[in-house]
Design an enzyme around this catalytic site. Structure first.
Site, PDB file in Angstrom:
ATOM      1  N   ASN A  71     -54.988   1.827  45.463  1.00 30.97           N
ATOM      2  CA  ASN A  71     -55.809   2.668  46.333  1.00 30.97           C
ATOM      3  C   ASN A  71     -55.582   4.116  45.901  1.00 30.97           C
ATOM      4  OD1 ASN A  71     -56.998   4.100  48.377  1.00 30.97           O
ATOM      5  ND2 ASN A  71     -55.671   3.318  50.020  1.00 30.97           N
ATOM      6  N   LYS A 101     -56.914   6.715  46.951  1.00 33.63           N
ATOM      7  CA  LYS A 101     -57.096   7.676  48.061  1.00 33.63           C
ATOM      8  C   LYS A 101     -57.940   8.871  47.560  1.00 33.63           C
ATOM      9  CE  LYS A 101     -52.993   5.805  50.180  1.00 33.63           C
ATOM     10  NZ  LYS A 101     -51.827   5.980  51.050  1.00 33.63           N
ATOM     11  N   HIS A 121     -57.819   0.741  56.695  1.00 36.63           N
ATOM     12  CA  HIS A 121     -56.596   1.418  56.251  1.00 36.63           C
ATOM     13  C   HIS A 121     -56.064   2.304  57.385  1.00 36.63           C
ATOM     14  CE1 HIS A 121     -53.845   3.968  54.025  1.00 36.63           C
ATOM     15  NE2 HIS A 121     -53.844   3.028  53.094  1.00 36.63           N
ATOM     16  N   GLU A 139     -54.913   5.174  57.387  1.00 36.35           N
ATOM     17  CA  GLU A 139     -55.402   6.567  57.358  1.00 36.35           C
ATOM     18  C   GLU A 139     -56.793   6.664  57.970  1.00 36.35           C
ATOM     19  OE1 GLU A 139     -54.601   7.155  53.168  1.00 36.35           O
ATOM     20  OE2 GLU A 139     -52.472   6.945  53.635  1.00 36.35           O
ATOM     21  N   GLU A 155     -49.636  -3.256  55.746  1.00 35.39           N
ATOM     22  CA  GLU A 155     -49.097  -1.952  55.368  1.00 35.39           C
ATOM     23  C   GLU A 155     -48.427  -1.311  56.579  1.00 35.39           C
ATOM     24  OE1 GLU A 155     -51.345  -0.307  51.646  1.00 35.39           O
ATOM     25  OE2 GLU A 155     -52.255   0.486  53.456  1.00 35.39           O
ATOM     26  N   GLY A 211     -46.504   6.141  51.788  1.00 36.15           N
ATOM     27  CA  GLY A 211     -46.330   7.482  51.246  1.00 36.15           C
ATOM     28  C   GLY A 211     -45.020   8.135  51.626  1.00 36.15           C
ATOM     29  N   SER A 250     -45.154   2.265  49.701  1.00 39.20           N
ATOM     30  CA  SER A 250     -44.128   2.689  48.738  1.00 39.20           C
ATOM     31  C   SER A 250     -43.734   1.601  47.737  1.00 39.20           C
ATOM     32  CB  SER A 250     -42.903   3.237  49.481  1.00 39.20           C
ATOM     33  OG  SER A 250     -43.277   4.345  50.293  1.00 39.20           O
TER      34      SER A 250
END
Ligand code: 13P
Length: 251
Positions: A9, A11, A96, A98, A168, A174, A214
């Site tokens: 991904n 992003k 996701h 985010e 996730e 991250g 990660s």
């Protein structure tokens, strides 16, 4: 038997020339290697077409990071499933964290997107995961169950076979903090158990459930060695050809 799939991904990273450099670098890293895993890259919308062309004839498949659930019309700034297909996307990341937290997407919106993607022939990479507060507060399983049920509401067993689930944990995205293989395995097994109840044992057994958060070349092998972890959804480490290839070849 279910398939192991490693997806990247990107992003909001990589302009046109950087995107070409990354996919060409990945092609070079993977050339001549026999891969026993599926490989997907998900660049930003504007680079999907060029990345798909550069990936043609290789093992690398292309996906988008989001889409809108309407067919077409007055939805300024949005992109439809059909548009994504027309430029070479085969997959689309949906739900996701985010998108959920920064852009306010809820289970209902994600479910509409899942249905639209499937209808258009795009394969969803359906993301779920708990926050640190939810994990520490003891509501992790409830949160995961709500996301799974909400996102898959009204989706048939046949459609499920086109979907990849990505677990996730938000606290691992991250942050450099990876869920331990045991922590991830526990949730993966829980998700697979839910799919068995909602669909069937065969459907649950065939489901690819990726871990994301990660993932790096150094921890991929251990994570993917767990019985219910069938791949990875990679953020930071997919932005360099050698580290993404390192994850792909580690498994
Ligand atoms: P990181 O690998 O950077 O933690 O990101 C994971 C992710 O969000 C992939 O979708």
């Amino acid at each position: 038997m279910r398939k192991t799939v490693i997806a990247g991904n990107w992003k909001m990273n990589k302009n046109l020339s950087e995107a070409a450099e990354l996919v060409n670098g990945l092609k070079a890293e993977l050339a001549g290697k026999t891969l026993n895993v599926g490989v997907i890259v998900c660049p930003p919308y504007v680079n999907i077409e060029s990345v798909a062309k550069l990936a043609e004839g290789t093992e690398i498949k292309v996906g988008a990071q989001n889409m809108y659930f309407e067919e077409s019309g007055a939805y300024t700034g949005e992109i439809s499933a059909d548009m994504l297909k027309s430029v070479g996307a085969e997959y689309v990341i949906l739900g996701h964290s985010e998108r959920r937290t920064i852009f306010g997407e809820n289970d209902e919106v994600i479910n509409k997107k899942m249905k639209k993607a499937l209808e258009a022939g795009l394969k969803p990479i359906f993301c779920i995961g708990e926050t640190l507060e939810e994990r520490e507060g003891g509501t992790m399983k409830e949160v995961i169950a709500k996301q799974v049920k909400g996102g898959l509401s009204g989706i048939s067993e046949q459609e499920l076979s086109e979907i990849i689930v990505a677990y996730e944990p938000v606290w691992a995205i991250g942050t450099g903090v990876t869920a331990s293989p045991d922590q991830a395995q526990e949730v993966h097994a829980y998700i697979r158990g839910m799919l068995k109840e909602m669909y069937s044992e065969v459907a649950a057994d065939n489901m690819t459930i990726q871990y994301g958060g990660s993932v790096k070349p150094g921890n991929a092998k251990e994570l993917l060695g767990m019985p219910d972890i069938d791949g990875a959804l990679v953020g930071g480490a997919c932005l360099k050809a050698d580290s993404f290839a390192g994850i792909i070849t580690a498994v």
